[in-house]
Each structure stands twice: as C-alpha cells, then as structure tokens.
Design a protein around this motif. Structure first.
Motif, short mmCIF file in Angstrom:
data_model
loop_
_atom_site.label_atom_id
_atom_site.label_comp_id
_atom_site.label_asym_id
_atom_site.label_seq_id
_atom_site.Cartn_x
_atom_site.Cartn_y
_atom_site.Cartn_z
N THR A 260 0.83 -1.21 0.00
CA THR A 260 0.00 0.00 0.00
C THR A 260 0.86 1.26 0.00
N MET A 261 1.94 1.24 0.80
CA MET A 261 2.83 2.40 0.82
C MET A 261 3.53 2.61 -0.51
N GLN A 262 3.79 1.54 -1.23
CA GLN A 262 4.40 1.68 -2.55
C GLN A 262 3.43 2.34 -3.52
N GLU A 263 2.14 1.98 -3.42
CA GLU A 263 1.15 2.64 -4.26
C GLU A 263 1.02 4.12 -3.89
N VAL A 264 1.10 4.42 -2.60
CA VAL A 264 1.04 5.81 -2.16
C VAL A 264 2.24 6.58 -2.71
N ALA A 265 3.43 5.96 -2.68
CA ALA A 265 4.64 6.62 -3.20
C ALA A 265 4.51 6.87 -4.69
N PRO A 276 -4.37 19.57 -9.11
CA PRO A 276 -5.59 19.76 -8.30
C PRO A 276 -5.84 18.63 -7.29
N LEU A 277 -5.34 17.43 -7.57
CA LEU A 277 -5.55 16.30 -6.65
C LEU A 277 -4.47 16.20 -5.58
N ARG A 278 -3.60 17.22 -5.49
CA ARG A 278 -2.53 17.13 -4.49
C ARG A 278 -3.08 17.14 -3.07
N LYS A 279 -4.22 17.79 -2.84
CA LYS A 279 -4.82 17.79 -1.51
C LYS A 279 -5.24 16.38 -1.10
N CYS A 280 -5.68 15.61 -2.07
CA CYS A 280 -6.06 14.22 -1.76
C CYS A 280 -4.84 13.41 -1.34
N ILE A 281 -3.71 13.62 -2.02
CA ILE A 281 -2.48 12.93 -1.65
C ILE A 281 -2.02 13.34 -0.26
N ASP A 282 -2.13 14.62 0.06
CA ASP A 282 -1.74 15.07 1.40
C ASP A 282 -2.63 14.45 2.47
N THR A 283 -3.91 14.30 2.16
CA THR A 283 -4.82 13.65 3.12
C THR A 283 -4.44 12.20 3.33
N ILE A 284 -4.07 11.52 2.25
CA ILE A 284 -3.65 10.12 2.37
C ILE A 284 -2.36 10.01 3.18
N LEU A 285 -1.43 10.90 2.94
CA LEU A 285 -0.15 10.84 3.65
C LEU A 285 -0.31 11.03 5.14
N LYS A 286 -1.32 11.80 5.55
CA LYS A 286 -1.54 11.99 6.99
C LYS A 286 -1.96 10.71 7.69
N LYS A 287 -2.53 9.77 6.93
CA LYS A 287 -2.94 8.48 7.51
C LYS A 287 -1.81 7.46 7.51
N CYS A 288 -0.69 7.78 6.90
CA CYS A 288 0.45 6.86 6.84
C CYS A 288 1.29 6.98 8.11
N PRO A 289 2.13 5.97 8.39
CA PRO A 289 3.05 6.09 9.53
C PRO A 289 3.99 7.27 9.38
N ARG A 290 4.52 7.73 10.50
CA ARG A 290 5.34 8.93 10.50
C ARG A 290 6.59 8.78 9.66
N HIS A 323 -7.10 5.62 -0.47
CA HIS A 323 -7.28 6.18 0.86
C HIS A 323 -7.89 5.15 1.81
N LYS A 324 -8.89 4.44 1.34
CA LYS A 324 -9.51 3.39 2.16
C LYS A 324 -8.53 2.26 2.45
N GLN A 325 -7.70 1.91 1.46
CA GLN A 325 -6.70 0.86 1.68
C GLN A 325 -5.68 1.28 2.74
N VAL A 326 -5.27 2.54 2.72
CA VAL A 326 -4.31 3.02 3.71
C VAL A 326 -4.90 2.96 5.11
N ILE A 327 -6.15 3.37 5.26
CA ILE A 327 -6.80 3.32 6.57
C ILE A 327 -6.86 1.90 7.09
N ASN A 328 -7.28 0.96 6.23
CA ASN A 328 -7.41 -0.44 6.66
C ASN A 328 -6.04 -1.07 6.95
N ALA A 329 -5.05 -0.77 6.09
CA ALA A 329 -3.74 -1.39 6.26
C ALA A 329 -3.05 -0.91 7.53
N SER A 330 -3.12 0.39 7.80
CA SER A 330 -2.47 0.91 9.01
C SER A 330 -3.16 0.41 10.27
N GLN A 331 -4.49 0.35 10.24
CA GLN A 331 -5.22 -0.16 11.40
C GLN A 331 -4.92 -1.63 11.64
#
Length: 627
Positions: A260-265, A276-290, A323-331
């Motif tokens: 999932t992190m590779q897809e985010v990268a 215009p979709l950069r805000k979506c990426i920033d929202t996804i990054l906030k759900k990732c590990p530090r 975004h949903k995958q990141v939430i589920n994977a981190s949890q």
C-alpha cells in the motif's frame, strides 16, 4: 429509596459502558461522534438489562399497581351486599367484618426497589426508541461514513448510503411483509399503535434470528472455556497455535502495508504540488506512519517538481480507493502488533507457570520483569507465595468449579427455552423460581437471584460472543484501545438489535409475558411498550415460541465442534483438541517462535542490565577520582 435505586443503576451502568469503551476504543485518536454513538448504544442496552429486574419486582406486588385499597374495599362491600339481597337478608356488622378479614389478601409489602407508576413506561419509551434509531438509522450510516475513503463529506455520505442498502433492505422487507399481512386481514384495522407494533415485531424477529445462534454458541462455549482454562497443557498448546497463526497474520499485514505504501509513493510521485488532486495525496499521507511521511517529504524535496508530460495521473476514484486501503492497512498493522505483544506475554506467563509447578520453594518466579510496575497493594497482597498457590494449586480447581456451575445454569436455560410455552404445568425452571418467590413476597430474591443472575448469564453468553467473534479482518473487537471505528459501531448495532428480543425471551422464560404464557396477570412496563403481539398471531404463537427451541440443536452442534470442523474443511485453520497434523505443526511452529522471542528479550534485558552496571561503575570511578 425506589427512585434512588433506579438513579444508582443509571450512574453505575454509564461507568460500566465507559470502562468497556475505554478498553476497546481510543479516546485520543477516534472521532468524538464515533465514541459518542458507541457509548450511547452500549449504555442503553446495558441499561435495559439492569433495569428489567426492577420492573419485574415492581409488578410482583399487584396491590401497588392496581386501584387504591378504598376502591377494592368498596367493591368487596358491593359484592357482599348483592349476595345479601339475593338471599333476601342483609348482612350484619359481624358478617361484614368477618368477610373483610377472610377475603383480605396477605400483606404485600412495597419492594425496596419499587418504582412508582408512570416512571418506567416513559423511561422504556425513551430508551427503546433511542436505541432503535441508533441501530437502524444512525450507526449503520456512521460506520460506513467512518470507513469510507472519500475526501469530501458528500462523497462519504454517498458511499455510506450505498453500503447500508442491504441493512435497510432486510428490515424493510420484514416490515413490509408483516404490514401486508395485517392490511389484508379482514378483522384488523391499522392504527398508529398497530404500525408501531409491526415495526417492533419486525425488529425483534430480525434480532431473534441472530440471538438464538449466539446463545446456542455461548451456552456451551463459556462453560467449556472455563474448563479448558483449568487444563494447563491444553491452554499452553492453544497459545502456541495462536502465536503461529498470528505470526502469519502479522507478516501478511506488514506485506500489505508495504504494498500500500508503494502505491502511495507512486501516486505521490505522479501528482505534483500544483496538481488539483494534491490535496487528496496530502490527506492520504496523513494516515500513513510517521516514517513514511518523512520519507515522502525527503523524496519530493530531492526530486523537485515533476515536469514529465507523459505521466499517467491517477483518478480521484482510484485515490479514494487508495485512501480506504491506507486506513485499513495501518489499522490492521497496529492491531496485529498489539496482539502480538499481548500473546507473547501470555505465552511467557504460561511457560513460567509450567516451570513453577515443580518448584520446591513454593514461590512464583517470573522469567522477565513486568513492563508495568505493580501497585503498592499488589506488592503487599499478591506476593510470590500467594501467586504460586493461586497459579499452581487453586486456579485449576476454581475454574473447574466455575465450569460446573455454568454448565448447570446452561442446562437450565436450554430446558426452559424448550418448555417455557407450557403454562399448565409450569415446566420452565426460572418461572417456577419466580412464582415461589412471589408467593413469599421475597423481592430481593426475585431481583437478584431469579432475575438478575438469569438475564446477566444470558447477556454474558450473547455479548461475550459478540466480543469474541471475528469476521475475517472486516469486524473484530481488539482490547488495549485497538478496535477500529467500524467494529465499535458494528458492535453497538448488534447490541441494540439483540437486547430487546433477549429481554422478551427472558420475560417468556419467567412467564411474565402473557402473549406467550397466556396468563391473565399484570404486565411489566417493558411488555406494555412492546405492544400486543396478538396482532400477529403467527409470530406470537409460532415463531416466538418454537424458534428458540433451535438453541438445543445449536448447543449440540457447538458441543461437537461442528463449526470448527467446517471451518477447517473450508481452509480456515482452527485449533483442534484432537491431535491432527496441521494443529501439531502449528503448535510446534509457535513453540519455536516463542523460544526465539524469549532469547531476543533475554538479550535485550541483559544489555539493559549491563548498561546499568556500567553506569554505576562509571559513577563510582568518577566519585573516587574526585576524592
């Protein structure tokens, strides 16, 4: 005193629900609306269970629920005079006094927890309808909203409505069927009260389907779990088995997180800061590990803005899914890590117990120091000697005695579930106990022994199953603040749907529901709120009576572990008490994993001890040089 008992229960139950929510939820990270909805649903369900015994004891003394004594005496006097007129002789004063003395019922003292008329009906209306609004309207919508990967409020609302169509559809299907049945019946005319009764019957019918399944499992599994907990070898082997399974789940969770992190990268590299979709990426990054966030920031700074015009940009729909995958994977990764640490502590403790069984000193010796320092009362009372006697001697016999008592109580419940419809003779054991207590006006026995113990055991069988079941990685409750928002709200939905049919079933077991027992008696305030099920005779005289008998078949299936065998055949590995190759392999694998973790922890503690010794030596050397 009477209103005070209800007030005390309201406060105590609130703190009980708050304690459970603190154990499973996370007050710091989860949304306040999620916590409030879960707390309210648990609180209302527990409140129904704890208040119902007060309702039963209140109607056990009918003089306090009927007309005043003056009206009763006037009715008796009118009866006496009418008898005298028929015989053409008026009764004398002595005959009137003798009549009142003979016909006056035994003294019925007001129960200590008696609740005046008018309080409980309003209380039940607020509690019941609030819980039903939560379970059928708000909680399904909130849990899908919390799990949604949308970036806007409208997108999350749309996803929540689509996902909950099946929940609303099943309830509306049952309600519509019952409504059509009543509408076409020639002798009934629909009123607002009848519509409420149909809605209540539809909700209770939906809940009773699941109630019997969970009850049949809990009545057998809870006594058996206590018996198995007294068998140290069985408990240790099962822990090794769970360690091996959890190690596989942990590896899968880490691999899923890496993918999932590779897809985010890749998405972050493709979408620049001016997109215009950069805000979506920033929202996804906030759900990732530090560490992932820091790595992404360093990569963006080093690479700079990507000016490649041939880059294929991901769509907003794909980012929503990511975004949903990141939430589920981190949890899922956090849950497996916490469960791994808990399971390791449990395995180390069981191995310590096995080692201390043959200890001649009769003092419990631990392999590792506890992560949390024990409190002062624990150090004074729970000494190593006391711990050795409890873990190595008393615990086995206490758990076996508890298993025996729970088995007897389960047998009484199964017998009563199969015979509670019989009013003459009364075959339900709990109904017999209630009737004996009513004749003696022993309200404390009615509330504590006959009612509270019975309904509390039924709730433990059902609620504990809700806390223990796991639907793949879709729903399961994890302690130590690791339960996700979706599972918390799903458990609140189940509690709200299971509690009303559970209470009606309990009232049927003790013959307090005239719809089932066909007895003319004063109804509890809770039954009056439910409405008369005579409007739907095929449910009152059929489904509500004969469907609970299936609990006997489910208990037999659970006792024979048919569900475990079926899951093994389907490929979902379960622990089998009988020796088989797959179970033995996983037990051996878990034992090796525990040995590896024990060596790793031992090296870490040795390193910490060496650092402490080195620090002390350095301090003394510097002190001697100073002198």
């Amino acid at each position: 005193m009477s209103v005070g008992s209800l007030g005390i229960e309201i406060v105590v139950v609130f703190f009980l629900a708050l304690f459970l929510l603190h154990r499973y939820g996370d007050f710091r990270k989860q949304h306040p609306l999620v916590l409030f909805g879960t707390l309210l649903s648990w609180y209302l369900c527990f409140l129904i269970v704890f208040t119902l015994p007060l309702d039963v004891s209140t109607v056990s003394c009918p003089q306090h629920r009927e007309t005043p004594s003056e009206r009763w005496q006037g009715k008796c006097l009118a009866t006496l005079l009418s008898q005298g007129c028929e015989s053409h002789s008026l009764p004398s004063y002595d005959n009137i006094v003798k009549f009142f003395y003979d016909s006056t019922p035994k003294a019925c003292h007001m129960p200590w927890s008696y609740i005046p008329d008018g309080i409980l009906p309003g209380f039940w209306r607020v509690v019941y309808w609030t819980s039903q609004c939560l379970t059928w309207l708000l909680l399904p919508f909130m849990q899908s909203y919390a799990r949604s990967g949308g970036f806007s409020i409208s997108g999350k609302i749309k996803t929540a409505l689509i996902e909950n169509a099946i929940y609303y559809g099943t309830y509306l299907l049952i309600f519509s069927s019952l409504l059509i049945y009543v509408a076409v019946h020639p002798k009934w005319q629909l009123t607002w009260r009848d519509l409420q009764t149909i809605g209540i019957a539809a909700a209770n019918t939906w809940g009773l389907f699941l109630l019997v399944l969970l009850l049949g499992y809990g009545l057998v599994e809870i006594p058996r779990s206590y018996w198995n907990s007294s068998r140290h070898g069985y408990l240790l082997a099962k822990t090794y088995f769970k360690v091996a399974k959890l190690a596989t789940e942990r590896a899968d969770a880490e691999e899923n997180m890496e993918d999932t992190m590779q897809e985010v990268a890749n998405s972050s590299d493709a979408i620049g800061y001016s997109h215009p979709l950069r805000k979506c990426i920033d929202t996804i990054l906030k759900k990732c590990p530090r560490e992932i966030q820091d790595k992404m920031q360093r990569r963006n700074v080093e690479d700079g803005e990507d000016d490649n015009t041939h880059t294929i940009y991901p769509s907003k729909r794909s980012l929503t899914k990511l975004h949903k995958q990141v939430i589920n994977a981190s949890q899922r990764q956090r849950q497996t890590l916490v469960q791994w640490d808990i399971l390791l502590e449990e395995a180390f403790h069981l191995e310590d117990v096995q080692r201390n069984l043959t200890s001649p000193s009769q003092q419990f010796v631990r392999s590792f120091n506890s992560c949390q320092s024990p409190s002062w009362p624990s150090r004074c009372l729970y000494t190593p000697t006391v711990e050795w006697y409890w873990e190595c001697v008393l615990r086995t016999w206490c758990y076996r005695l508890m298993a025996l008592l729970l088995s007897l109580l389960s047998g009484a419940v199964v017998w009563s579930e199969c015979t509670f419809f019989s009013a003459k003779p009364v075959l339900s054991l709990f109904a017999v106990l209630i009737q004996i207590a009513e004749r003696d006006h022993n309200y404390l026995y009615i509330e504590v022994m006959a009612c509270f113990v019975t309904i509390f055991f039924l709730c433990v069988c059902i609620y504990s199953t809700v806390f223990r079941i796991r639907v793949f990685n879709y729903y399961y409750l994890v302690p130590h603040h690791q339960t996700d928002a979706y599972s918390l709200q799903f458990s609140g939905m189940l509690f709200c749907r299971l509690t009303p049919p559970l209470c009606l079933n309990f009232l049927g077991l003790i013959h307090m529901d005239s719809t089932i027992s066909h007895q003319q008696r004063i109804q509890t305030a809770y039954t009056s709120i439910m409405g008369s099920m005579r409007l739907l005779p095929f449910i009152a005289d059929g489904f509500y009576i004969y469907y609970p008998m299936l609990v006997l078949l489910l208990c037999i299936a659970t006792f024979c572990s048919l569900g475990t065998h079926c899951l093994n055949l389907l490929g979902f590995t379960q622990f089998m008490s009988q020796s088989n190759d797959l179970t033995s392999d996983l037990v051996d694998e878990g034992k090796e994993l525990i040995k590896r973790e024990r060596r790793r922890r031992q090296r870490r503690e040795d390193g910490q001890n060496w650092k402490q010794v080195s620090a002390c030596l350095f301090f003394f050397e510097s002190l001697s040089d100073h002198r």
